[in-house]
Design a protein around this motif. Structure first.
Motif, short mmCIF file in Angstrom:
data_model
loop_
_atom_site.label_atom_id
_atom_site.label_comp_id
_atom_site.label_asym_id
_atom_site.label_seq_id
_atom_site.Cartn_x
_atom_site.Cartn_y
_atom_site.Cartn_z
N PHE A 1 54.20 49.38 28.63
CA PHE A 1 53.91 49.72 30.03
C PHE A 1 54.76 48.80 30.92
O PHE A 1 55.26 47.77 30.47
CB PHE A 1 52.43 49.50 30.35
N ASN A 2 54.90 49.19 32.18
CA ASN A 2 55.69 48.39 33.13
C ASN A 2 54.81 47.87 34.27
O ASN A 2 55.24 47.76 35.41
CB ASN A 2 56.85 49.24 33.67
N LEU A 3 53.57 47.57 33.91
CA LEU A 3 52.58 47.07 34.88
C LEU A 3 52.75 45.56 35.04
O LEU A 3 52.81 44.83 34.05
CB LEU A 3 51.20 47.40 34.31
N THR A 4 52.81 45.07 36.29
CA THR A 4 52.89 43.61 36.50
C THR A 4 51.50 43.00 36.40
O THR A 4 50.49 43.73 36.42
CB THR A 4 53.46 43.29 37.89
N ASN A 5 51.44 41.67 36.30
CA ASN A 5 50.10 41.07 36.28
C ASN A 5 49.42 41.17 37.65
O ASN A 5 48.20 41.25 37.72
CB ASN A 5 50.11 39.64 35.71
N LYS A 6 50.21 41.25 38.73
CA LYS A 6 49.61 41.50 40.04
C LYS A 6 48.97 42.89 40.08
O LYS A 6 47.89 43.07 40.63
CB LYS A 6 50.66 41.42 41.16
N GLY A 7 49.65 43.86 39.49
CA GLY A 7 49.12 45.22 39.44
C GLY A 7 47.85 45.27 38.61
O GLY A 7 46.85 45.90 38.99
N HIS A 8 47.87 44.62 37.46
CA HIS A 8 46.72 44.54 36.55
C HIS A 8 45.54 43.90 37.29
O HIS A 8 44.42 44.42 37.27
CB HIS A 8 47.15 43.69 35.34
N ALA A 9 45.82 42.79 37.99
CA ALA A 9 44.77 42.08 38.72
C ALA A 9 44.25 42.89 39.90
O ALA A 9 43.08 42.78 40.27
CB ALA A 9 45.29 40.72 39.20
N SER A 10 45.11 43.71 40.50
CA SER A 10 44.65 44.49 41.65
C SER A 10 43.64 45.56 41.21
O SER A 10 42.79 45.97 41.99
CB SER A 10 45.81 45.09 42.44
N CYS A 11 43.72 45.98 39.95
CA CYS A 11 42.69 46.90 39.42
C CYS A 11 41.34 46.19 39.38
O CYS A 11 40.31 46.75 39.77
CB CYS A 11 43.07 47.40 38.03
N LEU A 12 41.35 44.94 38.94
CA LEU A 12 40.10 44.16 38.91
C LEU A 12 39.57 43.96 40.32
O LEU A 12 38.37 44.12 40.57
CB LEU A 12 40.35 42.81 38.22
N GLU A 13 40.48 43.62 41.24
CA GLU A 13 40.08 43.39 42.63
C GLU A 13 39.41 44.65 43.20
O GLU A 13 38.36 44.58 43.86
CB GLU A 13 41.30 43.02 43.48
N ASN A 14 40.00 45.81 42.88
CA ASN A 14 39.42 47.07 43.34
C ASN A 14 38.03 47.29 42.74
O ASN A 14 37.08 47.66 43.44
CB ASN A 14 40.37 48.23 42.99
N ALA A 15 37.88 47.03 41.46
CA ALA A 15 36.58 47.23 40.79
C ALA A 15 35.53 46.27 41.36
O ALA A 15 34.37 46.66 41.54
CB ALA A 15 36.74 47.02 39.29
N LEU A 16 35.94 45.04 41.68
CA LEU A 16 34.99 44.06 42.22
C LEU A 16 34.54 44.43 43.63
O LEU A 16 33.47 44.00 44.09
CB LEU A 16 35.61 42.65 42.23
N SER A 17 35.35 45.25 44.32
CA SER A 17 35.01 45.61 45.70
C SER A 17 33.76 46.48 45.77
O SER A 17 33.20 46.67 46.84
CB SER A 17 36.20 46.30 46.39
N ASN B 1 52.15 35.45 28.79
CA ASN B 1 51.82 36.45 29.81
C ASN B 1 50.32 36.72 29.87
O ASN B 1 49.77 37.01 30.94
CB ASN B 1 52.58 37.76 29.55
N VAL B 2 49.66 36.63 28.73
CA VAL B 2 48.20 36.79 28.71
C VAL B 2 47.56 35.68 29.54
O VAL B 2 46.70 35.93 30.39
CB VAL B 2 47.65 36.77 27.27
N ALA B 3 48.00 34.44 29.30
CA ALA B 3 47.45 33.30 30.04
C ALA B 3 47.73 33.45 31.54
O ALA B 3 46.87 33.18 32.38
CB ALA B 3 48.03 32.00 29.50
N ARG B 4 48.95 33.90 31.88
CA ARG B 4 49.29 34.13 33.30
C ARG B 4 48.36 35.17 33.92
O ARG B 4 47.86 34.99 35.03
CB ARG B 4 50.72 34.68 33.42
N THR B 5 48.16 36.27 33.19
CA THR B 5 47.37 37.38 33.72
C THR B 5 45.91 36.98 33.92
O THR B 5 45.33 37.21 34.98
CB THR B 5 47.49 38.59 32.77
N TRP B 6 45.30 36.38 32.91
CA TRP B 6 43.88 36.04 33.01
C TRP B 6 43.63 34.88 33.98
O TRP B 6 42.56 34.79 34.60
CB TRP B 6 43.29 35.78 31.62
N THR B 7 44.63 34.00 34.14
CA THR B 7 44.53 32.94 35.15
C THR B 7 44.53 33.56 36.54
O THR B 7 43.66 33.25 37.38
CB THR B 7 45.71 31.95 35.00
N LEU B 8 45.49 34.46 36.78
CA LEU B 8 45.55 35.17 38.06
C LEU B 8 44.25 35.91 38.31
O LEU B 8 43.72 35.93 39.43
CB LEU B 8 46.74 36.15 38.03
N GLU B 9 43.68 36.52 37.27
CA GLU B 9 42.46 37.30 37.45
C GLU B 9 41.22 36.42 37.67
O GLU B 9 40.30 36.81 38.40
CB GLU B 9 42.30 38.27 36.27
#
Ligand code: TV7
Ligand code: CA
Ligand code: ZN
Length: 370
Positions: free
Chosen positions: A269-285, A302-310
């Protein structure tokens, strides 16, 4: 955004194992995440919980007793990397290793601890990055997953909540969780995944949407290689919004597998970690009591970057792109930043195919009734 009461469940014992010498699933990535979260100074903002391992009785609520007895019996004597064939375990994907029982019990125990925090109203959001083992089945290990912590946590939530929504943005189909709740209307499962040409596990077609009272409560969103942020987020927001409207859940479980992020060893996939995190942000809303779990993710930095951002997303914090000093990342320029940019690659999802998936999934959700 109102600040949420956040708990962070961390079982150090779950991240100290190795499945085999060359296995792509590296539990250590949870420790890497932990260190980044610590060095970004996020811990004072949440309650840290050290969970107990799941008891045998708790494991047997979601697994065949014989399977659990077997895991326990073979666990202390199994040798790393022997690659032996064991019943209930799938040779290469789920090798037997020393401590496999304790590893599984501590992951399940942490997800159950999250559910208990939510049930007692002590937290609004509870995190277990070691969890998210969505392929494990009642009587068999599958796809790097030995015990299904997600099903165990959902069962716990169902004791205090009428309806539970499960959302899975791991690259792979959440087949195990779907199977546990395939015939009930008290759990809606929603998985976004790479699909086609027998991509593992091969299930998760749109038309497989539940049986009996669970008909139209299992939602699948099949995707192709190269999907970008715009397409993914468009589908995620529209489908989740429709699902929330129809299902009206009282609690939410998010599986945040990071193998759907660009550059993953097993993903495309070509999803960035910001994009991945924005899905979580939307769900939390939606402001539901929420459990946030890990899952896949095979390019470990990249896993550590993504889950840290999240983790920061959950806390409502913005993070500096410059990573704090830590013991895992080196001094190369590409090792110094948090955000993962997209790459130039072919995208087999057209805007037309994305709209078609949305239309077909919406047709199912239009039939979902509470
Ligand atoms: C949640 N893909 C789990 C995802 C599970 C994917 C698979 C591998 C793999 C396993 C290895 C390995 C690998 C480079 C990749 C049909 C097979 C083909 C095993 C070699 N390298 C999650 C499971 C998937 C194990 N399995 O959703 C040891 O890739 O495609 C398959 C099945 C048979 C078994 N072989 C692969 O992310 C946590 N496995 C190297 C060493
Ligand atoms: Ca998925
Ligand atoms: Zn995966």
């Amino acid at each position: 955004m109102t600040t949420k009461k956040v708990a962070y469940c961390f079982a150090p014992d779950a991240s100290s194992y190795q499945l085999s010498e060359t296995h792509p699933m590296v539990p250590e990535r949870v420790n890497m995440t932990h260190e980044l979260v610590q060095n970004y100074r996020m811990f004072p903002r949440m309650t840290i919980i050290k969970p107990h391992p799941a008891t045998e009785e708790q494991l047997k609520r979601v697994h065949l007793p014989g399977y659990i007895d077997y895991l326990k019996k073979v666990s202390p004597i199994a040798t790393l990397g022997l690659g032996d064939l064991y019943p209930c375990l799938q040779a290469d994907d789920c090798p037997m290793f020393t401590g496999v029982y304790d590893y599984s019990a501590s992951i399940v125990g942490a997800s159950i601890a999250c559910a208990n925090r939510i049930n007692h109203g002590r937290s609004n959001v509870c995190i277990n990055w070691a969890g998210g083992m969505h392929h494990a089945k009642r009587r068999v290990a599958s796809g790097f997953c030995y015990a299904n912590d997600i099903a165990a946590a959902i069962l716990e939530l169902l004791m205090c909540h009428r309806r539970v929504m499960y959302v899975d943005i791991d690259l792979h189909h959440g087949d195990g969780v779907e199977e546990y709740f395939y015939n009930t209307n008290r759990v809606m499962t929603l998985s976004f995944h790479r699909f086609g040409n027998n991509f593992f596990p091969g299930t998760g077609a749109i038309k497989n949407s539940g049986v009996g009272p669970g008909k139209d409560y299992a939602i699948n969103v099949p995707l192709q290689k190269g999907i970008d942020d715009d397409q993914y987020i468009y589908l995620f927001k529209n489908i989740l919004n429709k699902a929330m409207e129809r299902f009206q859940p009282e609690a939410l479980v998010m599986q945040m597998g990071a193998d759907s992020v660009v550059g993953d060893l097993l993903g495309d996939f070509n999803l960035t970690n910001k994009g991945h995190a924005s899905c979580l942000e939307n769900a939390l809303s939606y402001n539901l009591p929420t459990i946030v779990l890990g899952g896949g993710g095979y390019s470990v930095k990249n896993v550590a970057r993504t889950w840290t951002l999240e983790t920061a997303t959950i806390l409502g914090l913005e993070l500096d792109n410059q990573l704090p000093t830590n013991s895992y990342f080196g001094h190369l320029p590409e090792d110094s930043t948090l955000y993962i940019p997209p790459v130039k690659m072919s995208n087999s999802n057209t805007n037309k195919s994305i709209r078609k998936v949305l239309r077909k999934v919406t047709e199912i959700l239009d039939r979902t009734e509470i």
